[in-house]
Design an enzyme around this catalytic site. Sequence first.
Site, short mmCIF file in Angstrom:
data_model
loop_
_atom_site.label_atom_id
_atom_site.label_comp_id
_atom_site.label_asym_id
_atom_site.label_seq_id
_atom_site.Cartn_x
_atom_site.Cartn_y
_atom_site.Cartn_z
N LYS A 62 25.89 24.98 39.26
CA LYS A 62 24.87 24.52 38.30
C LYS A 62 24.77 22.99 38.32
O LYS A 62 23.68 22.44 38.27
CB LYS A 62 25.20 25.03 36.89
CG LYS A 62 24.16 24.63 35.86
CD LYS A 62 24.48 25.20 34.50
CE LYS A 62 23.44 24.78 33.49
NZ LYS A 62 23.37 23.33 33.28
N ALA A 118 24.19 16.39 48.22
CA ALA A 118 23.69 15.11 48.76
C ALA A 118 23.31 15.21 50.24
O ALA A 118 23.90 14.55 51.09
CB ALA A 118 24.75 14.01 48.55
N ARG A 125 23.28 18.06 57.08
CA ARG A 125 24.00 16.78 57.09
C ARG A 125 24.09 16.29 55.65
O ARG A 125 23.06 16.22 54.98
CB ARG A 125 23.26 15.73 57.93
CG ARG A 125 23.37 15.95 59.41
CD ARG A 125 22.56 14.91 60.16
NE ARG A 125 22.77 15.04 61.58
CZ ARG A 125 22.21 15.98 62.34
NH1 ARG A 125 21.40 16.88 61.79
NH2 ARG A 125 22.45 16.05 63.63
N ASP A 149 27.06 15.57 52.07
CA ASP A 149 28.43 15.57 51.54
C ASP A 149 29.09 16.94 51.66
O ASP A 149 30.31 17.03 51.83
CB ASP A 149 28.43 15.17 50.06
CG ASP A 149 28.33 13.66 49.89
OD1 ASP A 149 28.05 12.98 50.88
OD2 ASP A 149 28.54 13.18 48.76
N ASN A 200 34.62 31.95 41.49
CA ASN A 200 33.49 31.05 41.20
C ASN A 200 32.73 30.66 42.46
O ASN A 200 31.56 30.89 42.57
CB ASN A 200 34.01 29.74 40.58
CG ASN A 200 34.07 29.78 39.07
OD1 ASN A 200 33.58 30.72 38.45
ND2 ASN A 200 34.65 28.75 38.48
N GLU A 201 33.44 30.00 43.39
CA GLU A 201 32.75 29.47 44.55
C GLU A 201 33.72 29.01 45.63
O GLU A 201 34.93 28.85 45.39
CB GLU A 201 31.83 28.28 44.19
CG GLU A 201 32.50 26.94 44.00
CD GLU A 201 33.18 26.76 42.65
OE1 GLU A 201 34.43 26.70 42.65
OE2 GLU A 201 32.51 26.69 41.63
N ASP A 244 38.39 28.99 31.02
CA ASP A 244 37.94 29.63 32.26
C ASP A 244 38.88 29.26 33.42
O ASP A 244 39.14 30.07 34.30
CB ASP A 244 36.51 29.19 32.60
CG ASP A 244 35.49 29.89 31.71
OD1 ASP A 244 35.76 31.03 31.27
OD2 ASP A 244 34.42 29.30 31.48
N GLY A 245 39.39 28.01 33.40
CA GLY A 245 40.31 27.57 34.45
C GLY A 245 41.58 28.43 34.47
O GLY A 245 42.11 28.74 35.53
P1 NAP Z 1 38.70 22.64 35.90
O1 NAP Z 1 39.09 21.41 35.22
O2 NAP Z 1 39.60 23.84 35.86
O3 NAP Z 1 37.27 23.13 35.39
C1 NAP Z 1 36.21 22.22 35.22
C2 NAP Z 1 35.31 22.78 34.13
O4 NAP Z 1 34.57 23.89 34.66
C3 NAP Z 1 36.09 23.29 32.91
O5 NAP Z 1 35.41 22.87 31.77
C4 NAP Z 1 36.01 24.81 33.07
O6 NAP Z 1 36.03 25.50 31.83
C5 NAP Z 1 34.63 24.95 33.70
N1 NAP Z 1 34.39 26.21 34.41
C6 NAP Z 1 35.21 26.93 35.22
N2 NAP Z 1 34.58 28.02 35.68
C7 NAP Z 1 33.34 28.01 35.11
C8 NAP Z 1 32.23 28.89 35.19
N3 NAP Z 1 32.24 29.99 35.93
N4 NAP Z 1 31.12 28.56 34.48
C9 NAP Z 1 31.07 27.45 33.73
N5 NAP Z 1 32.08 26.57 33.62
C10 NAP Z 1 33.21 26.87 34.31
O7 NAP Z 1 38.33 22.22 37.39
P2 NAP Z 1 38.90 22.59 38.82
O8 NAP Z 1 40.28 23.16 38.71
O9 NAP Z 1 38.65 21.43 39.69
O10 NAP Z 1 37.89 23.73 39.31
C11 NAP Z 1 37.75 24.97 38.67
C12 NAP Z 1 36.28 25.30 38.54
O11 NAP Z 1 35.63 24.31 37.75
C13 NAP Z 1 35.54 25.31 39.87
O12 NAP Z 1 35.55 26.62 40.39
C14 NAP Z 1 34.14 24.83 39.52
O13 NAP Z 1 33.17 25.87 39.37
C15 NAP Z 1 34.30 24.13 38.19
N6 NAP Z 1 34.03 22.70 38.42
C16 NAP Z 1 32.82 22.22 38.10
C17 NAP Z 1 32.51 20.91 38.37
C18 NAP Z 1 31.17 20.40 38.02
O14 NAP Z 1 30.43 21.10 37.33
N7 NAP Z 1 30.81 19.22 38.50
C19 NAP Z 1 33.42 20.06 38.95
C20 NAP Z 1 34.68 20.58 39.24
C21 NAP Z 1 34.96 21.92 38.98
P3 NAP Z 1 37.35 25.57 30.90
O15 NAP Z 1 37.41 24.27 30.18
O16 NAP Z 1 37.06 26.73 29.98
O17 NAP Z 1 38.56 25.83 31.78
#
Ligand code: NAP
Length: 271
Positions: free
Chosen positions: A167, A187, A150, A152, A124-125, A48-49
């Site tokens: 999520k 938070a 107020r 994070d 995504n967001e 997805d990334g």
């Molecule tokens: P990243 O390492 O590219 O992605 C983090 C994880 O989020 C990977 O496993 C990725 O899947 C998965 N992901 C991306 N889009 C998703 C979606 N729409 N639904 C479900 N899982 C999804 O991280 P990044 O470059 O920092 O950020 C890219 C995206 O990752 C952000 O837009 C965010 O939505 C998500 N993310 C989630 C969290 C969390 O849940 N705490 C934290 C950071 C980022 P793949 O392994 O298939 O690439």
Amino acid sequence: MKKIAIVNNQKPLSIAYAQQMKDKLPTYDLKEFSVGDIPDYVISIGGDGTLLSAFHQFQNVIDQTQFIGIHTGHLGFYTDWLGDQIDQVLQGIVENEADSISYPLLSVDIQLAKGQKQHILALNECSVRSHRKTMVCDVEIKGQFFETFRGDGLCIATPTGSTGLNKSLGGAVMHPRIEAFQMTEMASVNNRVYRSLASPIILPADEWLVLRPDPSNEWIDITTDHLFWADQTIDYIRLELAKERIHFASFKHTHYWNRVESSFIANRLSE
Ligand code: NAP
């Protein structure tokens, strides 16, 4: 002749599949996109990334191209195909060129305190956060003051982004056919003095959010998907569903709730 852009991550398997795909394009009367062209299809190979990177690379022509996601790890939210299905993907392009499905995007307009403006789309967001001290931020909905947050930070997600960061923050998973976007808190400080709603909210397509960080917050970090801007001083950020949408070639359909089940629960629906 249809033009194909291939975007892959750096995993050896993704590089190998990307090369195989390039080699096979002429067999299907397709050609590789060159810089300056508008690709008819963008094929992302990775996770997805990788699809997020491809989306940002081609967001200026988003209404004129269709995306196809091939995964080299696990079934994702934007990736339907396996790397060994390259021939089926290319055959599908040749035979089903009219079939596509589109999903909402988030329009993000950032007004920096120094005067510059920035417009970007998020798949995504968008998140707005402060890691050095508590973020204080007024939230307006459709032009009216709603609350002073107020905490994070705040995350504003599309329906397809609802399974990402949203999520993890306790936001609802939204079916991507729903024309809406969602704000979740990170938070929040909630006590007798400070109060925000402390629940995710879902806004319809004809409403917009304006976030006005307190001017004393000089270190706001903004993310849109995987992109990151650190230490910004922001006047306001306006967020709403975009006029543009992302289009996916839909000749292979994975039921949305099967995708959710497969990613987060594993095999209960299919038993
Ligand atoms: P990243 O390492 O590219 O992605 C983090 C994880 O989020 C990977 O496993 C990725 O899947 C998965 N992901 C991306 N889009 C998703 C979606 N729409 N639904 C479900 N899982 C999804 O991280 P990044 O470059 O920092 O950020 C890219 C995206 O990752 C952000 O837009 C965010 O939505 C998500 N993310 C989630 C969290 C969390 O849940 N705490 C934290 C950071 C980022 P793949 O392994 O298939 O690439």
